[in-house]
Structures are given as structure tokens and as C-alpha cells.
Design an enzyme around this catalytic site. Structure first.
Site, PDB file in Angstrom:
ATOM      1  N   HIS A  91       0.820  -1.207   0.000  1.00 32.99           N
ATOM      2  CA  HIS A  91       0.000   0.000   0.000  1.00 32.99           C
ATOM      3  C   HIS A  91       0.855   1.257   0.000  1.00 32.99           C
ATOM      4  CE1 HIS A  91      -2.251   3.087   2.486  1.00 32.99           C
ATOM      5  NE2 HIS A  91      -2.902   3.055   1.347  1.00 32.99           N
ATOM      6  N   GLU A  94       2.139   1.706  -3.419  1.00 29.68           N
ATOM      7  CA  GLU A  94       1.097   2.242  -4.313  1.00 29.68           C
ATOM      8  C   GLU A  94       1.091   3.769  -4.284  1.00 29.68           C
ATOM      9  OE1 GLU A  94      -3.238   3.560  -3.671  1.00 29.68           O
ATOM     10  OE2 GLU A  94      -2.950   1.509  -2.949  1.00 29.68           O
ATOM     11  N   HIS A  95       1.206   4.351  -3.106  1.00 30.69           N
ATOM     12  CA  HIS A  95       1.275   5.813  -3.000  1.00 30.69           C
ATOM     13  C   HIS A  95       2.451   6.359  -3.798  1.00 30.69           C
ATOM     14  CE1 HIS A  95      -1.424   6.980   0.541  1.00 30.69           C
ATOM     15  NE2 HIS A  95      -1.681   5.708   0.324  1.00 30.69           N
ATOM     16  N   GLU A 171      -3.103   8.351   7.303  1.00 31.03           N
ATOM     17  CA  GLU A 171      -4.206   7.484   6.879  1.00 31.03           C
ATOM     18  C   GLU A 171      -4.471   6.418   7.943  1.00 31.03           C
ATOM     19  OE1 GLU A 171      -5.456   4.514   3.180  1.00 31.03           O
ATOM     20  OE2 GLU A 171      -3.527   5.559   3.150  1.00 31.03           O
TER      21      GLU A 171
END
Length: 952
Positions: A91, A94-95, A171
Site C-alpha cells: 500500500h 502504491e502511494h 491514513e
């Protein structure tokens, strides 16, 4: 707003504080081969496949009815592939893939998408990371170039890596720590359900393991998994096939397939050896919860179809077994649900209950177990079976409305099965499920011996907060990743490959709107479309929360909620069953100015859905027992909302801006107003406000004006106007108030919510378009100024946004974000500074041009769905704007000048009129804030009074 989120079963829920339904592909496979519900067919996806020499699979589907195109790249790597000691890494990576490449500076993807009226996003799930864009069709070549470039070369430096890692930490704080049920569904459930499989690790990771990641890990991860033979390219929309094939060959075919194999990762989850129970405690848990879970099957397994139907019977809609038992009949839970989570290598089914106030997890466990036992002990009824299947078919139809919906449906089927045709078989498989199949899988998988029970309770002095499990072993290690190889760098501008130029523009088309009235005064608008056999209707009344009687906030919302809870001839369970048997969506909701009653259904059953909707509107029973039931559920929902910083702030802003005026009170009511509402209150509100002469009925979708007239006449033509005169207009906004700085102290809050609010404009104000365009530059997208300053440059938030907030009368402009408590004052300063710039410094034409495209592109995407189109038409009618504004929208946006934007912000939104509302752990920021604002008001959350203009 770019989410960059991790797709788990509760991704949306973590923002709301309550668990949500499963992702679309787990809850309701959205695909079929000409499978029919009555006379409606769900068309096949119709993608063409080819494979490049480097191993990359390509799927394309042309659709000339749209002016857009979607490009999606799906990589066969997900959070299960996070290396040991690096949970959350896929994840995080992905950023980072939205940063620089050899030929593109950081944030170029936003320039290529948002700035031309498109959008881009990505998600990470257990087994996949997918990147997707929707852009005007003339920008297709540019997106193909960009996707190929980031597959072939990733450029990340240490400062960028650290900044984006900080964003992911925010997040984590927002989704896991600040949400009351974030820990339960994001951390504790997966780690308890799976014993050996890496699915047990949270996709978002942990703060500690995110901190352990290095830049070298990033480069090696890219070299290992981001390769053409591990990717699928999906393109759908308006394009020339031969031209598209040529571009794909030009940009993707030269990418090399690495010789090194990818790390093996196919862990077999062991069969359960007996029941297991775990109890977790967490701060800020307003209501206890219980989760029951069973290990089931992977996505490919033949039993998936029967388990999907079982899940629909168990928890889909208000006629489902769990809702009827726990929420409606026993009233022991405020929220229930189940989720059949089918992944590549393993699966599970969970059933949960968020308990009502005063109820225990043990009570919930017993009730859940009783409903599961019913599934094992006796076949489900024929009616239940048919209802579940109809819902799945209707959802499949809705899941194919837009080009990106269809591409996503294909992508998920490919990831899970490796077979493109699987997507077009799923509804046929669902339709073949029998009652015996449902009972068989219940007996096979949902047994007491296989059951996992998870209790979730508030932490206290005796039961401290449970810690997240870390350092979990995993089959992939950092050492197993490929070497990083030569480090890519952003080339000097003169040496970069040139981005292709856009092609000829393809303009979105708006339908002609039919406009007529019934004899009773009801206005009817019709927006017909060619496409899928879906029809939507929305009926709007001047019956918003601003019309709530004085001292009784929540009346409009309660009236709307009770419409589906009984009529003169149907009980609430009968209404729920009727809706779900049709595969329809029927319901109601209220906003500040209006109440909207809606129906969406396949065309062959839409007439019956509209007849049902009319019955709800015209003949509500408002039974006392249903009012009491709704009051109890609403109060529990408010308790959950008032445990979350963002929700507390949004409910408090109205009082700060409007004081005692009608717009001030929370539309959903308060903990004191909801119990005080009576049946007479809601009946009187309905009688006064729900009348045909003040109603607008909007049809959109597969319906002609002649059909709409006939439908409207049959459903509402004999509805007579009440004898009493319509209520007089009221002043909803009141007089402007002095600005305030208010801190609502929530000790132990996982984050601080920061909101800047200014009294704004009405929807019909001449400055609406200049402010809307300026707001898009300020906080209307990932590349907006607020997001650039707060998230991208400083890593202080997962995202920042702003809203014009125009209402029928003077609305409230707001800009907001969530950040770690220590940063609250800094973030408030950044927000106010960016608002001020727009009123004191003229934006350049170069800045505004892409923001115009953003607005026009979003408008065009709304036209692709029947509900989106209907919403656009309805909003024009609600504010008495001409229907010609639909076709004129793009021109109105393009006509706004930089001078008009600056003047509008200076006139309406000077920051010396701004109020601040900050909700969080005040001990971590109050000194800094008080140094800037000596008159700051601090209110303990336990003393917050939303019924008072002062909040005290």
C-alpha cells in the site's frame, strides 16, 4: 480527492465509524452472461484479449456512447506479498507510484487526469494493486504513455519517500485510530481469523513497520513485481481499436520481461481444529461489538456462489434475517452485517453486530448464532432465495453502468480466477443455486467447531487497549526481492520523451429534458438515456432540516426515515421484502433544504417500484412502535458519530456559523431532541410539507417522456393537495455572527479534525460559478492547493478538501482535514492562508484552465449513470434554475475569469470572517492555538451541547 486507500471489507466503514458491506466483488458479483431478472438482461462485458510478447495481457472494449475512456493497470501483487517485517508495504508503494518517473516529474498523473477533466486513483487489496484513470477520450494516448513509463521506471528520492510515508501514517491514524471500529475491522479481525496465511496482516500495516521500510526496499519491490508479465492492461471507452493497438505496441511492448521469477507465495491456511474466541479492548468505543467468523473458500471454489446467496439472505437489506432479528425485532443491535470475503488463496465469512446501547456482546453472539443455526437446520424459503438472486442481478446491472465499472468488474475476475470469461458466468452460477445448496454450505462451513468469536469492548483502567500484533512472519522476505538495479532519475527536461499531444475533443452530450406538470401541480422532468435497462426516479419536497420545528431538530430526517417503516397497508418488513424482491433501491433522506424520495430499478420492474414509492410518500403510517424503534437506532448512531473527531466537527459547525437560525442545528437531530419527537410531530411535518404542488418528480434512464407521463399519472395523478395552505417561507440563515474559535476537547482522540468555516452564498448567487471554480483550485481535488500544502508537501494529512456549501439561502463555505493532534494549529494556519490567497492574489489562467476541466469532466462522468443524470436535473429544479443550464454547464464554467474568482473570494470569503472548529486531544495543541487565538473557547466533549447556539 485521491483516496489511495486499501480495499478491505470495511474500508468505507472506517471513515463512518460503522462497518459497511463487503466490497462489490465479494458481496455481489456484478457480472453475467445474458442472465435475466424477469425481462432484463445483464449484458456480457465483451472485452477483446491479446497478449504482448513480454507477457502483458491486454483487454479492450470500445463504447462510442461515452466521451471518456478508462485505462486500468492491474498488478498481481497485494498486501499478502508484503515482506516480513514490512506490513503495509504494498500500500505504501502504491502511494509512491504516483511520484516521478524517468520522463515525468512528481504529480504528473494529476496533471494528465484531473487537469483535463478526468480522475485517477488506485487501490491495494490482499491480492492486487490496481491503478486506474478516466479521462476524456482524446487524452488516451497520453495516459498509455504515462502508465508504461511508471511500469518501466520509478523515481523516488529519500525526502519524497519520507513525506509519503508520513501521509500513510496519517491514513492509519484516520482509518484505524480515530475510527471507533477501525481497530476491530482493520486489525483485530484479520489477525484472528487467519492463523498462517499472510491475509492475517493488516493491509495498512503499522506505524512501526512503516517506519522500518527503506528506500532500497521500494526500489527492490518495484523491480520484483512491477513488470509486464505480472500486469494486465484494461482499456474501455471511446477509441479507435487499430489506433489503440498501435499505441499499446509503441509504449508497452518495449518493456522487458525480467528473467528472475517472483517470490513464491501460496500459503495454505489450515482447516480449523476447533472453535476460538478472542476479546479486544480499544479506546473510544461507544458501543460494544461482536464478530463471528468462519474460514470458507477461495474465490475460485464452486461453493462461492452458494455462500454469496447465503450472505444475501443473511444480511442484505432490511428484510434480511440478521436485520429482522437483531435490529428490528429484538432491537439489540444498531448495525448488523455479514461479509463473504473470497480472496485468491483463502476466504472467510463474517457476521457482526454493533450492539445497541446497554446490550452486551454475549447477547449479540447468541442472536447471531441462532440465525446461523437456522441456516444449517432448515432450507431457506423459495421467496428468500428468489429475493437474494434478484438483488444480485440488479446489482450486476448497476455494476455495468459506466466504462470504469465494467473494467473493474473484469479486472477483479481476472485477478481472482485468471479467466476473463469467469466474469460472464457468475450470475448464471448464482441463478443455479438452490435452497439445498445454501443449507449444504451452511452445514459444511458455518459450524460451531469452526467458529471464531471476536468481542470488542471499550478499554478502561482494568482492561487497557489491546496492542496490534506486529512482527508477523510472512513467506516473502526483503532478501527474496530482486536487486534494485540501476537507480532511475528524472531526466533533464530536454532529454525526456515528449508527452503525446491530445487528440480531437469528444464532447459530452446532454439529453433534452421533458418538462410538464400533472393536474395536481406536481412538476415532472424526464431525462431519457440510451443504455442499460435501468430507470431512476427522485421525488423532492421543500421539507429539509431547516424546516424542523423550533427546538425539534431531526424532525425532517425522522419523517424521511419512517417512510419505509410502514404504510396504511404494509408493515416495515413487508416493504423491505417488496423492495428487495424487485432488486430495487427505494428510500428517502433529507438535507438542509429538501427531502428526496428515490427509486432505482431494472426497467421491467420499475413501474412496481414507483408504485411502492408512491405508497410510502402518500400513506405513511408513522406507527408509534416504528417511531420508537427509529429513535433508538438514531440515538445509537449519534453516539457512534460523536466518538469521531470529523463527525463531531461537522455537527458543531452549524451552530458556530448560524447560532439559533434554522440552518444551525444538526440535521440528524441531537441526543436530547430525538427522544422528544412524537408521532404528532412527524405526522404534522408530513402533512404540511409533503404536497404535490411543492413536489418535483425526476425520471432518468431507460424511459421515454410518454412512459414517464403514464407512470407519474398512475402513481401520483390522483394525489390531492391538502386543504391547509402551504407553509410560508422562512429565514433559514439568520443574521451573520461574529467569528469564533472553538476547540472541542476529546482526550485520547486518534487525530484532530480541523475545520475553517465562513458564511457563504446561496446556490442562485451570481458568484456561484466563480466561487465553485476557485474552490476547485483551493480544495476540490488531489492537486488542489490545500492538498498540495498539507498532504503532498508536508505529509500532515491523508487529504484536505473544501466546499462552497451553497444552499437555498446563505450556505456555509468550509475547508477541512484531519491530522495528528500535534499538528492541528499548523494545519489551521495553512488552511486560512490558502483561503486568503484566493481573495488577495489573482490565480493565473494556467492554474484555472485545468480546474475548469476538472469541473466539466466530473459533470460528464455524472451523465454516465442514471442516478448521476437524475441528480443533476433535480438540483436545477430544486433551486428554480432553468433546465437549459444542463446543456450550458460547460460554457458557464469556461466563461469564468481569474478576475471574477479573486473578486468573489474577496467579497464573500475574507478570512477575518472565518471561524475555526478543532476537535481532538486539546492537551497536545491548545497552548500553540491559544498563543494565536487568546479568545479560543474550549469545550469538553462530555459537555458539548448541540442544542445550544453556544455549544455549551
Amino acid at each position: 480527492m485521491k483516496t489511495r486507500l486499501i480495499l478491505t471489507a470495511c474500508a468505507s466503514a472506517l471513515l463512518l465509524g460503522l462497518p459497511a458491506a463487503a466490497p462489490a466483488w465479494a458481496k455481489a458479483p456484478a457480472v453475467a452472461t445474458a442472465a435475466a431478472q424477469g425481462g432484463v438482461e445483464v449484458p456480457p462485458l465483451g472485452f477483446h484479449k491479446r497478449v504482448l510478447a513480454n507477457g502483458m495481457e491486454v483487454y479492450t472494449a470500445r463504447d462510442a456512447s461515452t466521451s471518456n475512456v478508462t485505462v486500468q493497470v492491474w498488478y498481481r501483487v497485494g498486501s499478502k506479498d508484503d515482506p516480513a517485517g514490512r506490513s503495509g508495504f504494498a500500500h505504501l508503494f502504491e502511494h509512491l507510484l504516483f511520484k516521478a518517473t524517468r520522463n515525468m516529474p512528481s504529480e504528473t498523473f494529476d496533471r494528465l487526469t484531473e487537469d483535463v477533466g478526468g480522475m485517477n486513483n488506485a487501490f491495494t487489496a490482499d491480492d492486487v494493486t490496481a491503478y486506474y484513470e478516466v479521462v476524456p477520450a482524446n487524452h488516451l494516448q497520453r495516459i498509455l504513455f504515462a502508465e508504461a513509463d511508471r511500469m518501466g521506471s520509478l523515481v523516488v528520492d529519500q525526502p519524497t519517500f519520507e513525506s509519503e510515508r508520513d501521509v500513510v501514517k496519517e491514513e492509519y491514524r484516520q482509518r484505524i485510530l480515530a475510527s471507533p471500529y477501525g481497530r476491530l475491522f482493520g486489525l483485530f479481525a484479520p489477525e484472528t481469523i487467519y492463523q498462517d496465511h499472510p491475509y492475517r496482516r493488516p493491509g495498512i500495516g503499522s506505524i512501526e513497520e512503516l517506519d522500518a521500510a527503506t528506500l532500497d526496499d521500494v526500489l527492490r519491490f518495484h523491480a520484483t513485481y512491477y513488470r509486464p508479465d505480472n500486469a494486465m492492461l484494461i482499456v474501455a471507452g471511446n477509441f479507435d481499436q487499430a489506433q489503440l493497438d498501435g499505441w499499446i505496441d509503441q509504449y508497452f511492448a518495449p518493456l522487458k520481461r525480467p528473467a528472475a521469477p517472483m517470490p513464491a507465495n501460496d500459503v495454505k491456511e489450515p482447516e480449523p481444529s476447533g472453535p476460538r474466541t478472542a476479546t479486544f479492548h480499544a479506546p473510544n468505543v461507544p458501543l460494544p461489538a461482536v464478530v463471528l467468523a468462519w474460514n470458507t473458500v477461495a474465490y475460485r471454489d464452486a461453493d462461492r456462489a452458494a455462500l454469496t446467496v447465503l450472505d444475501g439472505i443473511l444480511s442484505t437489506g432490511e428484510s434480511s434475517r440478521l436485520y429482522r432479528s437483531l435490529v428490528y425485532d429484538k432491537q439489540i443491535a444498531v448495525s448488523i452485517g455479514s461479509n463473504p470475503d473470497f480472496a485468491q488463496q483463502a476466504g472467510n465469512l463474517t457476521a457482526y453486530a454493533i450492539m445497541a446501547n446497554g446490550q452486551s456482546p454475549e447477547t449479540g453472539q447468541a442472536a447471531l448464532e441462532a440465525e446461523i443455526a437456522r441456516l444449517r437446520d432448515a432450507p431457506v424459503t423459495a421467496a428468500e432465495l428468489a429475493e437474494a438472486k434478484n438483488e444480485l442481478v440488479a446489482d450486476a446491472l448497476r455494476g455495468r453502468e459506466s466504462i470504469d465499472d465494467r473494467a473493474t468488474t473484469l479486472g477483479m475476475a481476472l485477478i481472482m480466477t485468471g479467466d476473463a470469461t469467469a466474469a460472464d458466468r457468475e450470475i448464471a452460477e448464482i441463478q443455479a443455486v438452490t435452497a439445498a445448496d445454501v443449507q449444504r454450505v451452511a452445514r459444511r462451513y458455518l459450524t460451531p467447531q469452526r467458529q471464531i468469536t471476536i468481542n470488542y469492548l471499550p478499554a478502561d483502567d482494568e482492561n487497557p487497549a489491546s496492542e496490534q500484533t506486529k512482527n508477523v512472519d510472512a513467506p516473502v522476505t526483503v532478501a527474496a526481492l530482486a536487486p534494485a538495479g540501476p537507480i532511475a532519475v528524472l531526466l533533464p527536461e530536454a532529454e525526456r520523451a515528449r508527452l503525446p499531444e491530445p487528440g480531437a475533443e469528444v464532447s459530452p452530450a446532454t439529453p433534452a429534458i421533458a418538462d410538464f406538470r400533472l393536474a395536481n401541480g406536481m412538476r415532472v422532468l424526464v431525462a431519457p438515456t440510451d443504455g442499460l435497462p435501468l430507470v431512476s426516479a427522485r421525488l423532492n419536497f421543500d421539507a429539509g432540516s431547516a424546516h424542523d420545528p423550533a427546538g425539534k431538530p431531526g424532525t425532517a430526517a425522522m419523517t424521511a426515515a419512517l417512510l419505509t417503516q410502514g404504510t396504511a397497508t404494509k408493515s416495515a418488513p413487508e416493504i423491505a421484502t417488496a423492495i428487495e424482491q424487485l432488486g430495487a433501491n427505494v428510500g428517502a433522506g433529507s438535507g438542509a433544504d429538501f427531502t428526496n424520495v428515490y427509486a432505482n430499478a431494472p426497467k421491467d420492474v420499475f413501474g412496481r417500484a414507483l408504485t411502492l414509492m408512491a405508497d410510502l410518500v402518500r400513506h405513511p403510517a408513522f406507527a408509534q412502535e416504528e417511531l420508537e424503534r427509529q429513535q433508538s437506532q438514531t440515538l445509537d448512531g449519534l453516539r457512534v458519530a460523536l466518538s469521531q473527531p470529523g463527525s463531531i466537527a461537522s455537527q458543531s459547525v452549524g451552530r458556530v456559523i448560524y447560532g439559533d437560525a434554522p440552518y444551525a442545528a444538526p440535521g440528524g437531530g441531537t441526543l436530547t431532541s430525538i427522544p422528544a419527537l412524537t408521532r404528532e410531530d412527524v405526522a404534522a411535518f408530513h402533512a404540511a410539507r409533503y404536497r404535490p404542488s411543492r413536489a418535483t418528480l425526476v425520471f432518468s434512464g431507460a424511459v421515454t417522456p410518454a412512459e414517464a407521463r403514464q407512470l407519474a399519472q398512475a402513481a401520483f395523478g390522483d394525489w390531492r393537495e391538502p386543504a391547509a395552505p402551504a407553509p410560508a417561507a422562512i429565514d433559514k440563515a439568520g443574521q451573520a455572527l461574529a467569528p469564533r474559535v472553538v476547540v472541542i476537547d476529546q482526550p485520547g482522540a486518534g487525530q484532530a479534525a480541523v475545520v475553517a468555516a465562513i458564511r457563504g452564498i446561496s446556490r442562485t448567487d451570481a458568484d456561484y460559478f466563480p466561487l465553485t471554480l476557485g474552490n476547485t483550485l483551493l480544495g476540490g481535488g488531489f492537486s488542489s492547493r490545500l492538498n498540495q500544502e498539507i498532504r503532498i508537501k508536508r505529509g500532515l494529512s491523508y487529504g484536505a478538501r473544501s466546499s462552497v456549501g451553497a444552499l437555498q439561502q446563505t450556505g456555509v463555505f468550509s475547508a477541512s482535514t484531519q491530522t495528528k493532534n500535534e499538528s492541528a494549529t499548523e494545519v489551521a494556519d495553512l488552511i486560512l492562508a490558502e483561503i486568503a490567497k484566493l481573495g488577495t492574489t489573482q490565480a493565473t489562467e494556467a492554474e484555472l484552465a485545468p480546474r475548469r476541466a476538472t469541473l466539466i469532466g466530473g459533470f460528464g462522468r455524472s451523465l454516465e449513470t442514471v442516478d448521476g443524470l437524475g441528480g443533476l436535473v433535480a438540483n436545477l429544479a430544486l433551486y428554480d434554475l432553468p433546465m437549459s443550464d444542463l446543456a450550458a454547464y460547460a460554457g458557464r464554467v469556461r466563461a469564468v475569469t481569474p478576475e471574477q474568482v479573486e473578486a468573489a473570494f474577496a467579497r464573500h470569503l475574507p478570512t477575518d470572517r472565518a471561524s475555526l472548529v478543532i476537535v481532538g486531544d486539546a492537551s497536545k495543541f491548545i497552548d500553540d492555538l491559544r498563543a494565536k487565538y487568546p479568545s479560543v473557547e474550549v469545550i469538553l466533549l462530555t459537555e458539548l451541547n448541540l442544542d445550544s447556539a453556544t455549544l455549551k
